[in-house]
Write an enzyme that holds these catalytic residues in place. Structure first.
Site, short mmCIF file in Angstrom:
data_model
loop_
_atom_site.label_atom_id
_atom_site.label_comp_id
_atom_site.label_asym_id
_atom_site.label_seq_id
_atom_site.Cartn_x
_atom_site.Cartn_y
_atom_site.Cartn_z
N TYR A 85 -5.14 10.97 0.21
CA TYR A 85 -5.55 9.59 -0.04
C TYR A 85 -6.56 9.17 1.01
O TYR A 85 -6.58 9.68 2.14
CB TYR A 85 -4.35 8.63 -0.04
CG TYR A 85 -4.06 7.98 1.27
CD1 TYR A 85 -4.68 6.79 1.64
CD2 TYR A 85 -3.17 8.56 2.18
CE1 TYR A 85 -4.42 6.19 2.86
CE2 TYR A 85 -2.89 7.97 3.39
CZ TYR A 85 -3.53 6.79 3.73
OH TYR A 85 -3.29 6.20 4.94
N TRP B 279 3.26 2.49 6.47
CA TRP B 279 3.79 3.65 5.73
C TRP B 279 3.25 4.96 6.26
O TRP B 279 4.00 5.89 6.56
CB TRP B 279 3.44 3.49 4.25
CG TRP B 279 3.93 4.60 3.37
CD1 TRP B 279 5.14 4.70 2.75
CD2 TRP B 279 3.21 5.79 3.00
NE1 TRP B 279 5.23 5.85 2.02
CE2 TRP B 279 4.05 6.54 2.15
CE3 TRP B 279 1.94 6.28 3.27
CZ2 TRP B 279 3.66 7.76 1.59
CZ3 TRP B 279 1.54 7.49 2.73
CH2 TRP B 279 2.39 8.22 1.90
N ASP B 280 1.92 5.08 6.40
CA ASP B 280 1.35 6.36 6.80
C ASP B 280 1.65 6.67 8.27
O ASP B 280 1.84 7.84 8.64
CB ASP B 280 -0.16 6.42 6.54
CG ASP B 280 -0.87 5.16 6.97
OD1 ASP B 280 -0.22 4.25 7.49
OD2 ASP B 280 -2.10 5.09 6.78
N THR B 281 1.74 5.64 9.11
CA THR B 281 2.14 5.88 10.49
C THR B 281 3.56 6.43 10.56
O THR B 281 3.84 7.38 11.30
CB THR B 281 2.06 4.57 11.30
OG1 THR B 281 0.72 4.12 11.34
CG2 THR B 281 2.56 4.78 12.73
N ARG C 78 0.82 -1.20 0.00
CA ARG C 78 0.00 0.00 0.00
C ARG C 78 0.86 1.26 0.00
O ARG C 78 0.62 2.20 -0.77
CB ARG C 78 -0.94 0.02 1.21
CG ARG C 78 -1.93 1.18 1.14
CD ARG C 78 -2.84 1.24 2.35
NE ARG C 78 -2.14 1.66 3.56
CZ ARG C 78 -2.75 2.16 4.63
NH1 ARG C 78 -4.07 2.26 4.64
NH2 ARG C 78 -2.06 2.52 5.68
#
Length: 604
Positions: free
Chosen positions: A96, A188-190, A78
């Site tokens: 996103y 990734w987003d964390t 992702r």
């Protein structure tokens, strides 16, 4: 960047054939309600889908110029799919959200405008702000609570919900962070949020209405292995790695050794140990050094066979020198930093590419570990067949120590046998056993990503295991190499305890194999240069637990055995560095940089 496009919305998509069209249409409609025409675009970041998502996304892109489609034949993860799409996007505000539209789209304007017009660098929706309880599946709720608590605790984040799939970024701020973001999947987003806070960017967290979509459950690979390991990685990078300088590491290692010696004096008389060492037969100790030296050309020959399977042929003499240098690096530098030196040496002196050098090192290490563990397991079988009870040699704590050691080694032996079978079977089979095993414990798409990483590692091993001749040669040479390592210890043992060595040779040989094997397994832990202290401790414990040898003598044997091996290694390493004109310090420093670069390149 295009002049008119201000906002780019990326929809990460994996097997979304049933929902992707509705999601794209809803997104376009919502954006058009508060943004000027031509000021936004929607990008479908399709990530190695196995259903009709690529066809649907391509059709939507052909029909509407505001829609773009990025296809990938392979799974990027992702995070990887998002990063690829963001880099190709035209907007200054990058957004996103999850394609299941679990977050109420009424919040989209607030998300976009937080970055576009209110000056925030990052904005994220939150389901967990105090006073904003959301209905969640109990199982997933527990996992989410635990995850966010760990991130706040270990990574010092001020946010309450790091995994809400509803985020916006300022383009310049995000791209300034991306080079340091290592994860490519669910974390990734964390990681972006944590790094943004660390870098001093303005981050806004605001409450959103969120409704769970579909079945959710705790997933072993994604939630425990994936997320947990990533939290530990980032924590190590932020909190530990900056403090591990060479001076600190050497200092801490020295203190640990001194502490271990101090503790030993509580149970052992140091003078007794020194007296035992002084009384050892110097001829047998010298013979032990000669035997150990004979194993080094075999190490070079084995490394030649491994490299040959990876497509490179070099002389045994040169490769023996390269092994000497790398092992000397492990004695001098902490955390087994010398392992990567070999890749540097074969690259600079024989133009063997770094990926091949690292792969060959991994193959050799696996054979080493399997051989050592296999020898320990074989001794256990021999004990059983001979009807011996090694724990009868001592009583009380000694006997219990022996039994504990046997239980631990039995487990190691079983794991070694299973590992060998798995490697051989996977190399002989057309089926992807790694991926099948991963999917057996995880239904999440993250399992495929993790399986891909494991496959990169075992693939090089399988190349050797797939060739019966190469597997037999490397395996046989590994057995001979480590058998000579044991013979070296046995000769030292005989120099200290000639009566026991001649009176009960079967027991001494068996215990020698066992103690050396487990002692070398202990050295796998990169806690001290050359495993000093770890090897001696494990060796002494097993000898005392399995034989009538006194603790002072056992420790003396362990110290002398390890010293003989380290002295031979240092002499060979110094000679090799002079002959090959290699600076060990330069090799360690440059190999560290290359190791990091190669890891990043493989991830890309």
């Amino acid at each position: 960047m295009s002049t008119g496009t201000e906002v780019s919305v990326v929809l990460p998509s994996y097997n979304e054939a049933d929902t992707i069209q509705h999601t794209v249409e809803t997104t376009l409609e919502t954006l058009a309600a508060f943004l000027p025409a031509g000021a936004f675009e929607v990008i479908v970041a399709e990530d190695g889908c196995e259903d009709r998502t690529p066809e649907i996304a391509a059709r939507l892109a052909d029909a509407d110029p505001r829609v773009r489609h990025f296809h990938s034949d392979e799974r990027l993860g992702r995070g990887g799919a998002l990063e690829r799409a963001f880099r190709a996007a035209d907007g200054g505000t990058l957004v996103y959200f999850d394609t299941d539209l679990a977050t109420d789209m009424a919040h989209l304007e607030e998300l976009v405008e937080s970055v576009r017009s209110e000056g925030y660098d990052v904005a994220t929706g939150s389901r967990r702000l105090p006073g904003r309880k959301q209905d969640r599946d109990p199982e997933r709720g527990v996992a989410s609570t635990g995850f966010n608590t760990l991130v706040r605790l270990f990574l010092r984040s001020e946010l309450h919900d790091h995994q809400c799939g509803f985020k916006a970024f300022d383009r310049e701020a995000l791209f300034a962070l991306l080079d340091d973001v290592a994860d490519e999947h669910w974390f990734w987003d964390t990681e972006v949020l944590v790094r943004a806070q660390r870098a001093g960017y303005r981050v806004r967290e605001f409450p959103v209405d969120w409704t769970p979509q579909g079945d959710t459950k705790v997933d072993l690979v994604r939630d425990v292995f994936g997320m947990g390991s990533q939290i530990l990685r980032v924590w190590w990078e932020f909190a530990v790695a900056p403090r591990i300088t060479r001076r600190v590491t050497v200092g801490v290692g020295t203190l640990l050794v001194l502490a271990a010696v101090a503790l030993m004096t509580v149970y052992l008389d140091p003078s007794e140990v020194l007296d035992r060492i002084a009384a050892a037969d110097p001829r047998l100790v010298g013979l032990a050094a000669v035997v150990y030296a004979l194993s080094w050309p075999l190490r070079g020959a084995r490394y030649r066979d491994v490299l040959a399977e990876l497509g490179y042929r070099e002389s045994v003499g040169f490769l023996t020198g390269a092994v000497f240098i790398s092992q000397t690096g492990n004695l001098v530098f902490p955390a087994r930093a010398g392992d990567a030196v070999r890749a540097y040496v074969v690259k600079t002196r024989r133009a063997v590419p770094y990926p091949t050098g690292f792969a060959s090192l991994a193959v050799e290490r696996v054979f080493d570990l399997l051989t050592i563990a296999g020898l320990a397991g074989t001794v256990l079988v021999a004990f059983a067949l001979a009807g011996l009870d090694p724990t009868s040699a001592g009583g009380g704590d000694v006997a219990r120590s022996g039994r504990t050691a046997l239980v631990v080694a039995a487990g190691v032996g079983v794991v070694a046998i299973l590992a060998v079978l798995a490697i051989v079977l996977s190399a002989r089979s057309d089926r992807n056993l790694v991926r099948r095993a991963m999917r057996a414990v995880s239904t999440d798409s993250y399992a495929d990503w993790v399986a891909g990483i494991i496959e990169q590692f075992v693939g090089d091993i399988q190349r050797v295991a797939g060739d019966r001749g190469a597997f037999a040669r490397v395996g046989a040479s590994s057995v001979v190499i480590w058998s000579l390592d044991v013979v070296t210890a046995l000769l030292v043992f005989a120099a200290f305890e000639p009566a026991l060595a001649t009176g009960r040779p079967v027991l001494v040989v068996a215990v020698g194999f066992f103690a050396v094997s487990v002692g070398n397994l202990a050295k796998v832990l990169p806690l001290s240069p050359g495993g000093v202290g770890l090897y001696e401790g494990a060796f002494t414990l097993l000898v005392v637990g399995l034989t009538p040898v006194a603790a002072g003598t056992a420790l003396g044997v362990a110290i002398m055995d390890h010293a003989v091996k380290n002295v031979v290694t240092l002499i060979g390493g110094v000679a090799a560095t002079l002959l090959l004109n290699v600076s060990l310090t330069t090799a360690v420093e440059e190999s560290r940089e290359v190791d990091s670069d190669e890891t990043a390149a493989r991830d890309d």
